[in-house]
Write a protein that holds these residues in place. Structure first.
Motif, PDB file in Angstrom:
ATOM      1  N   UNK A   1       0.831  -1.198   0.000  1.00  0.00           N
ATOM      2  CA  UNK A   1       0.000   0.000   0.000  1.00  0.00           C
ATOM      3  C   UNK A   1       0.869   1.253   0.000  1.00  0.00           C
ATOM      4  N   UNK A   2       0.318   2.361  -0.473  1.00  0.00           N
ATOM      5  CA  UNK A   2       0.956   3.659  -0.241  1.00  0.00           C
ATOM      6  C   UNK A   2       1.057   3.789   1.276  1.00  0.00           C
ATOM      7  N   UNK A   3       2.201   4.220   1.782  1.00  0.00           N
ATOM      8  CA  UNK A   3       2.516   4.045   3.203  1.00  0.00           C
ATOM      9  C   UNK A   3       1.496   4.588   4.204  1.00  0.00           C
ATOM     10  N   UNK A   4       0.831   5.701   3.924  1.00  0.00           N
ATOM     11  CA  UNK A   4      -0.112   6.215   4.912  1.00  0.00           C
ATOM     12  C   UNK A   4      -1.417   5.409   4.978  1.00  0.00           C
TER      13      UNK A   4
ATOM     14  N   UNK B   1      -6.712   3.637   6.206  1.00  0.00           N
ATOM     15  CA  UNK B   1      -7.787   2.698   5.885  1.00  0.00           C
ATOM     16  C   UNK B   1      -8.575   2.213   7.100  1.00  0.00           C
ATOM     17  N   UNK B   2      -7.929   1.763   8.178  1.00  0.00           N
ATOM     18  CA  UNK B   2      -8.733   1.316   9.330  1.00  0.00           C
ATOM     19  C   UNK B   2      -9.608   2.436   9.896  1.00  0.00           C
ATOM     20  N   UNK B   3      -9.126   3.644   9.851  1.00  0.00           N
ATOM     21  CA  UNK B   3      -9.917   4.774  10.338  1.00  0.00           C
ATOM     22  C   UNK B   3     -11.081   5.072   9.386  1.00  0.00           C
ATOM     23  N   UNK B   4     -10.793   5.104   8.096  1.00  0.00           N
ATOM     24  CA  UNK B   4     -11.823   5.416   7.110  1.00  0.00           C
ATOM     25  C   UNK B   4     -12.918   4.353   7.090  1.00  0.00           C
ATOM     26  N   UNK B   5     -12.542   3.098   7.267  1.00  0.00           N
ATOM     27  CA  UNK B   5     -13.510   2.011   7.217  1.00  0.00           C
ATOM     28  C   UNK B   5     -14.101   1.690   8.585  1.00  0.00           C
ATOM     29  N   UNK B   6     -13.668   2.420   9.604  1.00  0.00           N
ATOM     30  CA  UNK B   6     -14.189   2.232  10.959  1.00  0.00           C
ATOM     31  C   UNK B   6     -15.483   2.987  11.162  1.00  0.00           C
TER      32      UNK B   6
END
Length: 184
Positions: free
Chosen positions: A142-145, A150-155
């Motif tokens: 993945x792009x490093x950030x 992702x876990x935050x956005x999909x949380x």
């Protein structure tokens, strides 16, 4: 209010200016496995930035666009998906450091998510969109950030982020969830 009343120019100096961008994550239930998948773009091998790495969808916000319209346009351009209802999930302020003229340009990244039953996507010169199981993302290039975004956005909650370069020029990431105690 007049455009000149926006406070973007202070006497004797320029204010911090940020370029608006969108970052979009679309999820879908995999009809074969039942897993939750997310649509990421695998950068084309000849892409200037992030070649061969998975990234979210999105890009720059044009001057005549609002954030949601820009995210919808980018999603359609990069995947062909046009009927995904998007929701703002986070905002990340990216400090890129000082440039050669002493200015301090930055980026404001608006992170949006949506769900789609449609899974047919098209490739573009940017790369190939791929549906990937959410549970296996940590093992992908993945792009490093994205490992943190992702876990935050999909949380469940809304989040805020701030990226800034350290002394060596490497970006450092800091996040805060909505409702978290103020820092400082």
């Amino acid at each position: 209010m007049q455009a000149t009343d926006q406070g973007t120019r202070a006497r004797g100096r320029c204010r911090h200016v940020a370029v608006p961008r969108t970052l979009v994550f679309v999820t879908s239930k995999n009809p074969e496995t039942g897993s939750r998948d997310v649509l990421l773009l695998k950068g084309a091998p000849d892409k200037r930035l992030w070649a061969g790495l998975y990234n979210g969808l999105g890009g720059h916000v044009e001057a005549e666009e609002d954030i949601l319209s820009a995210a919808e346009r980018e999603l359609a351009e990069e995947t062909g998906l046009r009927t995904v209802r998007l929701m703002l999930r986070g905002v990340v302020h990216i400090d890129t450091g000082h440039d050669a003229q002493g200015a301090r340009p930055g980026v404001l990244m608006f992170v949006l998510t949506g769900q789609s039953e449609a899974r047919a996507v098209q490739s573009t010169p940017e790369g190939m969109p791929e549906w990937l199981p959410v549970d296996g993302l940590a093992d992908l290039p993945l792009v490093d950030d994205l490992y943190e975004v992702l876990p935050r956005a999909l949380g469940d909650g809304f989040f805020y982020g701030h990226y800034a370069p350290d002394a060596a020029g490497e970006m450092r990431y800091r996040f805060r969830e909505e409702g978290a105690e103020p820092t400082g």
